[in-house]
Design a protein around this motif. Structure first.
Motif, PDB file in Angstrom:
ATOM      1  N   THR A  96       0.865  -1.180   0.000  1.00  0.00           N
ATOM      2  CA  THR A  96       0.000   0.000   0.000  1.00  0.00           C
ATOM      3  C   THR A  96       0.894   1.221   0.000  1.00  0.00           C
ATOM      4  OG1 THR A  96      -0.091  -0.028   2.404  1.00  0.00           O
ATOM      5  CG2 THR A  96      -1.931  -1.066   1.213  1.00  0.00           C
ATOM      6  N   ASP A 130       0.517   4.873   1.422  1.00  0.00           N
ATOM      7  CA  ASP A 130      -0.392   5.725   2.176  1.00  0.00           C
ATOM      8  C   ASP A 130      -0.135   7.210   1.984  1.00  0.00           C
ATOM      9  OD1 ASP A 130      -2.119   3.931   3.113  1.00  0.00           O
ATOM     10  OD2 ASP A 130      -1.015   3.503   4.965  1.00  0.00           O
ATOM     11  N   ASP A 131       1.142   7.630   2.043  1.00  0.00           N
ATOM     12  CA  ASP A 131       1.381   9.067   1.900  1.00  0.00           C
ATOM     13  C   ASP A 131       1.476   9.421   0.417  1.00  0.00           C
ATOM     14  OD1 ASP A 131       3.330   7.302   3.057  1.00  0.00           O
ATOM     15  OD2 ASP A 131       4.816   8.676   2.190  1.00  0.00           O
TER      16      ASP A 131
END
Lengths: 254, 369
Positions: free
Chosen positions: B9, B11-12
């Protein structure tokens, strides 16, 4: 309710008797008999080329028929342009490819027919248009052009545009077939809402979920004929004809 | 060897960065457009060289060495262009043989043309509705000014000439050929055989014949068919013939636009109960004409330049005046100067049409904003 009103309410809004249509030598519709009641919701399905789109396009005379009788809202469809115009004023249609007018804004798309066909004053037509754009949940897009909207939004505008004529009958010709999967639901939701208002609807679609949720009657067509018609429950759970069974197994198998 | 896990993943989210310096600004533009490859660089250098050998000598001839005043061509002694004739002949180039004390009427008609065109060509015009009435009245006002009568000195249209004749014939042809072309294009698609056949025959016959032939026909053959006492004004005849010619082309340009409109647009208009003329006017034509703008303006420009053909029926437009002048002993051999001058007039008008059509296309582009 008086007896005559009762009778009027029960009279079918669409009557089709012995309808036959040919494209050149090709017999596309064969002996269609169909009667649609006020507020009835009918889903028409069938393999491609079965004549289902042609059938609903005969109801507002986008297609001419050669044999048989079509009476819509008490008006018989003949070559008489006056009758055709009268029927088209009362019958809205939503197309697979939306067919919004790209050179007009969303609001202008919605007000065009009321202003020019119904002779509604512009301010009133705009108020009606905003009312329906709110019902299909995109009033904020009123000033944009169709090309700036997503497919789902465009189809909702197309539905609002038809409703602005305050039609008695709505025809849907595969309204979700040209949409990306994530946009199908927003259009179907609008159609479910519309069904709840008591609109008479004829919907050509492959959305069987919509059919079982909304339809009063499901019609299965193949090779230009109505092969089977029944309530959604019976149609899906207890199909009678072999061709219906085959069709259902094909579209429900995945 | 370690494998990263298949499941990942992020996220930022990455923040925006400015584009590399070398791709923006003047330098970036030059790099991308003039020197992007070896071939492109070579072409750029070749173009600069061609400009260098052609533009300065032309300016030297036309402007720096040019001579503005003189009695006749023999008073021009330098190497440069001889513009001395301008002083004496400019009136003829602009107004033909129109009486010189009446030329203010042509000027006035030209000035009034701008408010007459404004409500059709521009978006934000105050009092558009009243302006449009003025536009409708303009052809009559202009005719009155040019021809006279009702208190104004009458001037024969045969005296009309020079660039004003080009403008009169060209503008009339442009304004008339668009609606006629639209009707012919619609007629060619009509379901009524009589209308369809008429449109097809008109388009094919008129388009298949040179314009010069049509002008001769209008001059020589028409009077044979018309009763002896009906004398069609020669300027009117030219306008009729040029309009007919241009509208045949126009019809085909617009037919191309009509064919580009998806069938669904017609069907949606029909399904809403719009009649034939309503759907054409509100739905189909606005889209078809928009697509056809380049072709329409192309036809307009061609028509405007074709107005120089009026010379074959004895009218003297700006080119006719120029030809007459260069064969005049006083000014013999000044063809470069006169034709450069005449070309400039046509170029200014045609380039203006072209620029306007491009801005119109941008304005009407509602498809992808």
């Amino acid at each position: 309710m008086s007896a005559t009103e009762q009778a009027a309410n029960n009279a079918p809004v669409i009557e089709i008797d012995g309808l036959n249509k040919w494209y050149g030598a090709f017999h596309v519709l064969r002996d269609i008999n169909l009667s649609v009641d006020q507020s009835e919701r009918i889903v028409i399905c069938g393999p491609s080329g079965s004549g289902k789109s042609t059938l609903i396009r005969c109801i507002n005379r986008l297609e001419e028929h050669q044999e048989g009788r079509i009476v819509v809202d008490g008006t018989r469809l003949t070559n008489d342009l006056k009758n055709i115009d009268a029927v088209r004023r009362e019958v809205g249609m939503v197309f697979q490819s939306f067919n919004l007018f790209p050179h007009l804004t969303v609001l202008e798309n919605c007000t065009l027919a009321p202003i020019w066909v119904r002779k509604t004053p512009k301010a009133e037509a705009e108020a009606i248009a905003m009312e329906y754009l709110e019902r299909v949940k995109i009033p904020e897009q009123a000033g944009k052009f169709p090309g700036q909207l997503s497919g789902g939004q465009q189809q909702r505008v197309a539905i609002a545009r038809s409703l602005c004529m305050r039609p008695k009958i709505m025809l849907f010709d595969e309204p979700t077939s040209a949409l990306d999967p994530e946009m199908i639901k927003e259009v179907l939701d609008v159609m479910v809402d519309l069904a709840d208002t008591g609109m008479t609807m004829l919907v050509v679609t492959h959305e069987m979920g919509f059919a079982s949720q909304v339809a009063d009657r499901v019609i299965f067509m193949d090779e230009g004929q109505i092969v089977e018609q029944n309530t959604p429950d019976e149609f899906f759970n207890n199909p009678q004809s072999e061709r219906t069974k085959l069709f259902l197994s094909q579209i429900l198998s995945h | 060897m370690t494998h990263e896990p298949f499941h990942r993943t992020h996220d930022d989210m990455l923040s925006e960065r400015p584009a590399p310096l070398a791709t923006v600004g003047v330098l970036g533009w030059m790099r991308a457009n003039l020197f992007s490859s070896l071939a492109n660089t070579a072409l750029t250098i070749l173009a600069i060289y061609l400009l260098w050998i052609s533009v300065p000598p032309f300016l030297q001839w036309a402007i720096f060495d040019g001579q503005l005043y003189g009695e006749d061509r023999f008073s021009c002694t330098g190497d440069g262009a001889c513009w001395a004739w301008l002083d004496q002949r400019i009136g003829q180039f602009l107004y033909g043989f129109y009486p010189s004390e009446e030329t203010w009427r042509i000027d006035l008609a030209l000035v009034l043309l701008f408010p007459a065109l404004a409500p059709w060509l521009m978006e934000n015009v105050p009092g558009k509705r009243y302006m449009r009435w003025f536009s409708v009245a303009y052809p009559f006002i202009a005719t009155f000014l040019l021809v006279g009568g009702f208190g104004l000195t009458e001037v024969s249209t045969d005296d009309l000439g020079g660039f004003s004749l080009n403008l009169v014939v060209g503008l009339s042809g442009i304004v008339l050929s668009l609606p006629v072309g639209i009707l012919l294009a619609l007629g060619r698609q009509s379901r009524l055989p009589l209308i369809r056949w008429f449109s097809v025959i008109f388009i094919e016959v008129v388009r298949g014949v040179p314009l010069i032939t049509l002008l001769f026909v209008s001059n020589i053959i028409l009077p044979i068919f018309l009763p002896a006492d009906v004398a069609l004004n020669s300027v009117v005849r030219v306008i009729v013939m040029i309009t007919a010619f241009a509208s045949a082309y126009m019809a085909e340009v617009i037919r191309g636009g009509l064919q580009a409109i998806p069938k669904g647009q017609y069907e949606a208009a029909q399904a809403m109960g719009l009649g034939y003329w309503q759907s054409m006017r509100l739905i189909i034509l606005p889209q078809a004409l928009k697509i056809s703008i380049p072709g329409i303006v192309n036809t307009f420009i061609g028509l405007f330049k074709d107005t120089t053909l009026v010379i074959v029926i004895g009218l003297f437009d700006i080119l006719g005046i120029a030809r007459a002048m260069v064969s005049n002993p006083d000014w013999l051999g000044l063809s470069s100067e006169t034709y450069v001058f005449v070309s400039l007039f046509f170029f200014v008008v045609c380039y203006a049409m072209s620029r306007y059509s491009m801005s119109l296309e941008r304005k009407l582009d509602t498809d992808q904003r």
